[in-house]
Design a protein around this motif. Structure first.
Motif, mmCIF file in Angstrom:
data_model
loop_
_atom_site.group_PDB
_atom_site.id
_atom_site.type_symbol
_atom_site.label_atom_id
_atom_site.label_comp_id
_atom_site.label_asym_id
_atom_site.label_seq_id
_atom_site.Cartn_x
_atom_site.Cartn_y
_atom_site.Cartn_z
ATOM 1 N N SER A 162 0.853 -1.193 0.000
ATOM 2 C CA SER A 162 0.000 0.000 0.000
ATOM 3 C C SER A 162 0.884 1.236 0.000
ATOM 4 O O SER A 162 2.076 1.174 0.325
ATOM 5 C CB SER A 162 -0.919 0.018 1.230
ATOM 6 N N ARG A 163 0.297 2.361 -0.365
ATOM 7 C CA ARG A 163 1.050 3.607 -0.347
ATOM 8 C C ARG A 163 1.458 3.984 1.069
ATOM 9 O O ARG A 163 2.499 4.613 1.276
ATOM 10 C CB ARG A 163 0.208 4.721 -0.971
ATOM 11 N N ALA A 164 0.664 3.592 2.027
ATOM 12 C CA ALA A 164 1.001 3.904 3.414
ATOM 13 C C ALA A 164 2.284 3.207 3.843
ATOM 14 O O ALA A 164 2.993 3.693 4.735
ATOM 15 C CB ALA A 164 -0.145 3.509 4.336
ATOM 16 N N ASP A 165 2.611 2.074 3.233
ATOM 17 C CA ASP A 165 3.835 1.352 3.588
ATOM 18 C C ASP A 165 5.087 2.164 3.300
ATOM 19 O O ASP A 165 6.144 1.904 3.877
ATOM 20 C CB ASP A 165 3.909 0.025 2.823
ATOM 21 N N VAL A 166 4.986 3.124 2.396
ATOM 22 C CA VAL A 166 6.157 3.935 2.053
ATOM 23 C C VAL A 166 6.635 4.727 3.271
ATOM 24 O O VAL A 166 7.825 5.037 3.401
ATOM 25 C CB VAL A 166 5.830 4.878 0.878
ATOM 26 N N LEU A 167 5.723 5.036 4.194
ATOM 27 C CA LEU A 167 6.107 5.765 5.406
ATOM 28 C C LEU A 167 7.003 4.937 6.318
ATOM 29 O O LEU A 167 7.648 5.487 7.219
ATOM 30 C CB LEU A 167 4.854 6.207 6.169
ATOM 31 N N LYS A 168 7.061 3.625 6.076
ATOM 32 C CA LYS A 168 7.934 2.767 6.876
ATOM 33 C C LYS A 168 9.391 2.858 6.441
ATOM 34 O O LYS A 168 10.276 2.379 7.148
ATOM 35 C CB LYS A 168 7.468 1.310 6.772
ATOM 36 N N LEU B 133 3.090 7.622 -7.157
ATOM 37 C CA LEU B 133 3.478 6.234 -6.896
ATOM 38 C C LEU B 133 2.289 5.312 -7.156
ATOM 39 O O LEU B 133 1.172 5.588 -6.729
ATOM 40 C CB LEU B 133 3.972 6.088 -5.453
ATOM 41 N N ARG B 134 2.541 4.217 -7.839
ATOM 42 C CA ARG B 134 1.498 3.245 -8.146
ATOM 43 C C ARG B 134 1.846 1.901 -7.505
ATOM 44 O O ARG B 134 3.005 1.472 -7.523
ATOM 45 C CB ARG B 134 1.352 3.043 -9.660
ATOM 46 N N ILE B 135 0.831 1.258 -6.958
ATOM 47 C CA ILE B 135 0.985 -0.093 -6.404
ATOM 48 C C ILE B 135 -0.097 -0.957 -7.028
ATOM 49 O O ILE B 135 -1.284 -0.801 -6.736
ATOM 50 C CB ILE B 135 0.881 -0.101 -4.870
ATOM 51 N N LEU C 65 -3.280 -3.786 -1.587
ATOM 52 C CA LEU C 65 -4.431 -3.927 -0.702
ATOM 53 C C LEU C 65 -5.581 -3.019 -1.104
ATOM 54 O O LEU C 65 -6.744 -3.343 -0.853
ATOM 55 C CB LEU C 65 -3.998 -3.619 0.743
ATOM 56 N N ASP C 66 -5.271 -1.869 -1.700
ATOM 57 C CA ASP C 66 -6.308 -0.898 -2.064
ATOM 58 C C ASP C 66 -6.220 -0.618 -3.558
ATOM 59 O O ASP C 66 -5.189 -0.138 -4.040
ATOM 60 C CB ASP C 66 -6.116 0.389 -1.272
ATOM 61 N N PRO C 67 -7.280 -0.894 -4.314
ATOM 62 C CA PRO C 67 -7.244 -0.625 -5.760
ATOM 63 C C PRO C 67 -6.949 0.832 -6.098
ATOM 64 O O PRO C 67 -6.408 1.122 -7.162
ATOM 65 C CB PRO C 67 -8.641 -1.035 -6.238
ATOM 66 N N LEU C 68 -7.302 1.743 -5.187
ATOM 67 C CA LEU C 68 -7.045 3.154 -5.466
ATOM 68 C C LEU C 68 -5.551 3.469 -5.495
ATOM 69 O O LEU C 68 -5.147 4.483 -6.066
ATOM 70 C CB LEU C 68 -7.732 4.029 -4.410
#
Length: 685
Positions: free
Chosen positions: A466-472, A488-490, A494-497
């Motif tokens: 997920s994009r939130a993982d980038v904060l890790k 950024l595209r994933i 987990l999230d289609p958006l």
């Protein structure tokens, strides 16, 4: 009158020397006048012809034969012609200049000497005012005017004519020729950069493996768990590099499937060792015991067969044809032994610049423990996986597109590449699970160090979900994440958006739109603009931001690479073979060489470069073919967008030759490239 100026102390020992000095002064004064230069330009430029001639005992290979006797009016010199002539001049093959009719030059001299408006006599009366304080130049010009007005005028006219002729030959004409050369160079450079810009943009937008209709993520997220890069070679062996979908190198090997000497037989033990090494790499993905299990586990077996595939990425350089033939045979044998027919394919990719990248400091930082020769195989594999992420690492000169890109301003060329990458990033985003540090560094908010940190985190912890993982990632804070997240595209996360251009801060309104109007907001068309504006106002977003979100959800902002032709993946043993449904031959798969081509043969090809006079087409014989613009289909002639890099074409051979007789601008037959070897006529497929 000249005797008055004789003075040994001042270096004027005779009247002859005084006259020579006077002529020099007149010539300088004449050449410095802006109005005189303008008149010379207006009179000479329409008559000037740009010329090139072969130097004696030069260009023995006839590379610049087209320009051995080249003449063209300045207004008709094409940019690629000037660049070709300039390169020929630089290597000492051509002598370059301008031809102006002698009668035109004589008319100009007379007009400058005795013309009523611009002649020296006409301008002498105002020489004092032109010189400011009436200095020596003004006095000399006034004396000339007075002398010319008194007998014997014929003698003075002769001296004035000599002075003006000297000004023209020694000062005016060289100055104008430098000006013309500079203008032609600027026009040619601008055209070369336009050509490079169009071609590099198309090349960077080559569809990645993820978007392939048969081998991509649309079939299943785990469809291709690895890509095998193959860097062909004869004596030094073929380098193999197995990489994960994230671009991480899993393992490497060197195999020797070819003979060392030309025409020599391959030792049986060497051939067996090469086959064994390749089989070992494949078995890392295909476990024979699982695939040959009993019928009781047929469902599991079917699931494995559905999920696991392998694609080999083969470079198109030296030994590519021989390596493809060997690989095709090995894949067929392996598929029969393991019962995995149709699950191993291969693709021939453009390896331009791979060797340059391998020896670069950037490659040394990315793959510090790997031998230089092996880095090329990694680059070839990644070019199939994600071309955009890999091509940004290549030196702009070496990417293999453009027109005489080695002869233009390299700083501007690098700037064009950066601008093209920025445009592509804005258009398609960056797949964070395959992107290289070089590509991530082009994303807003990410520095080179943060880009490297993201790749290191991905290598150690696996793909981002997920994009939130980038904060890790160490060093990526909320500010940098906020700037970069929208680019950024994933895919398959987990999230289609996360696979859309929608920024995380707009996920709330995006989900609200989907809940109210459907997953692709198809119901939004049933309400009026006022209701849509009211909905946007409720969520506190502007009209443009709202339109962008709707466009992304509707798919209108989908990846433009989806409309491009996918990379051609071949499957050994398929019914198609080396011929298409129209009878066009895949020359590389059929084992053809340049010598084996005959006029009228229909070949499959891929456009590698598009220039003003045609297109370069890779037809699989080791040399790009020229598809001259005169051989385009009638509907495509004169259309700048008729052909693009990566287009697949079918071309008829008109002629074939190893040499390049035109210095990069030879004509040819039907095709999609210019300045190649041979040519033909063809059609877009």
């Amino acid at each position: 009158a000249a005797a008055r100026f004789v003075n040994n102390e001042r270096g004027v020992p005779s009247a002859k020397h005084a006259l020579a000095g006077a002529r020099d002064i007149l010539a300088e004064q004449c050449a410095r006048r802006a109005d005189v230069k303008r008149v010379a330009r207006e009179l000479l430029e329409p008559q000037a012809c740009f010329t090139a001639r072969r130097k004696a005992e030069a260009d023995l290979e006839e590379q610049y034969k087209t320009y051995w006797s080249f003449d063209a009016p300045m207004c008709r010199v094409r940019p690629y012609q000037y660049l070709a002539v300039q390169r020929g001049e630089a290597v000492g093959a051509l002598a370059v200049g301008f031809h102006i009719p002698s009668s035109t030059c004589d008319d100009l001299v007379e007009q400058l000497a005795f013309g009523r408006q611009y002649g020296i006599i006409a301008g002498a009366g105002s020489a004092e005012s032109k010189s400011g304080q009436g200095g020596p130049s003004g006095i000399m010009m006034r004396n000339v005017a007075e002398a010319a007005a008194s007998p014997p005028a014929v003698a003075w006219e002769h001296e004035i004519r000599l002075a003006v002729a000297d000004a023209f030959k020694r000062l005016l004409r060289p100055s104008l020729e430098r000006e013309w050369r500079r203008r032609l160079k600027e026009q040619a450079d601008d055209d070369a950069f336009d050509t490079y810009r169009r071609n590099i943009h198309a090349k960077l937008l080559t569809p990645p493996l993820r978007l392939h209709p048969d081998w991509g993520a649309s079939v299943g997220c785990d469809q291709v768990p690895a890509v095998l890069g193959v860097d062909p070679a004869f004596k030094t062996g073929c380098k193999l590099a197995l990489i994960a979908p994230t671009g991480q190198v899993l393992t490497t090997k060197v195999v020797y499937p070819h003979s060392v000497g030309w025409g020599d037989a391959i030792p049986s033990d060497r051939a067996a060792a090469a086959a064994s090494e390749l089989r070992e790499l494949c078995l890392l993905l295909f476990d024979k015991s699982d695939l040959s299990s009993s019928s009781s586990s047929s469902s599991a077996r079917g699931s494995a067969a559905e999920a696991l595939r392998l694609v080999c990425s083969v470079g198109n350089g030296t030994a590519s044809k021989e390596t493809e033939a060997w690989l095709r045979g090995q894949i067929s044998s392996l598929a029969d032994d393991l019962g995995i027919g149709g699950r191993i394919g291969y693709c021939v990719v453009d390896e331009a610049g791979a060797s340059v990248y391998s020896a670069s400091p950037l490659a040394g930082r990315e793959l510090p423990e790997m031998d230089v020769s092996m880095r090329g195989a990694v680059s070839i594999a990644r070019r199939l996986l994600d071309p955009l992420a890999e091509l940004v690492k290549i030196d702009p000169q070496s990417i293999g597109v453009g027109l005489y890109q080695h002869d233009v301003d390299q700083r501007r060329l690098a700037s064009e590449l950066r601008a093209a990458v920025a445009d592509c990033v804005n258009a398609v985003g960056v797949d964070i699970n395959t992107a290289s540090p070089s590509l991530l560094a082009h994303v807003a908010g990410l520095s080179a160090s943060l880009a490297s940190a993201i790749v290191n985190h991905r290598t150690l912890n696996g793909a981002f979900r997920s994009r939130a993982d980038v904060l890790k990632v160490h060093g990526v804070g909320p500010r940098a994440h906020h700037q970069a997240a929208g680019f950024l595209r994933i895919h398959g996360g987990l999230d289609p958006l996360d696979a859309t251009p929608v920024h995380p801060e707009s996920y709330g309104i995006a989900r609200a739109l989907q809940q109210r109007f459907g997953m692709q907001v198809e119901g939004l068309a049933n309400i009026g603009d006022a209701a849509a504006a009211e909905f946007a106002s409720e969520w506190g977003v502007g009209s443009q931001a709202f339109a962008d979100i709707v466009s992304a959800l509707q798919g209108a902002a989908s990846d433009p690479r989806m409309t491009q032709p996918p990379q051609h993946i071949k499957v050994p043993g398929s019914s198609q073979g080396p011929r298409s449904s129209t009878g066009a031959v895949d020359a590389q798969e059929a084992g053809l060489t340049v010598e084996g081509l005959v006029p009228g043969m229909l070949l499959q090809g891929t456009v590698r470069n598009v220039v003003a006079f045609g297109a370069f087409v890779d037809v699989g014989v080791g040399h790009d073919a020229l598809l001259h613009i005169s051989q385009y289909p009638w509907a495509a002639r004169g259309c700048a967008d008729a052909l693009h890099v990566n287009d697949r074409v079918e071309a008829y051979v008109q002629s074939s030759a190893r040499s390049l007789p035109s210095g990069g601008s030879a004509g040819g037959g039907w095709g999609r490239a210019g300045g190649g070897r041979g040519g033909g006529r063809g059609r877009i497929v």
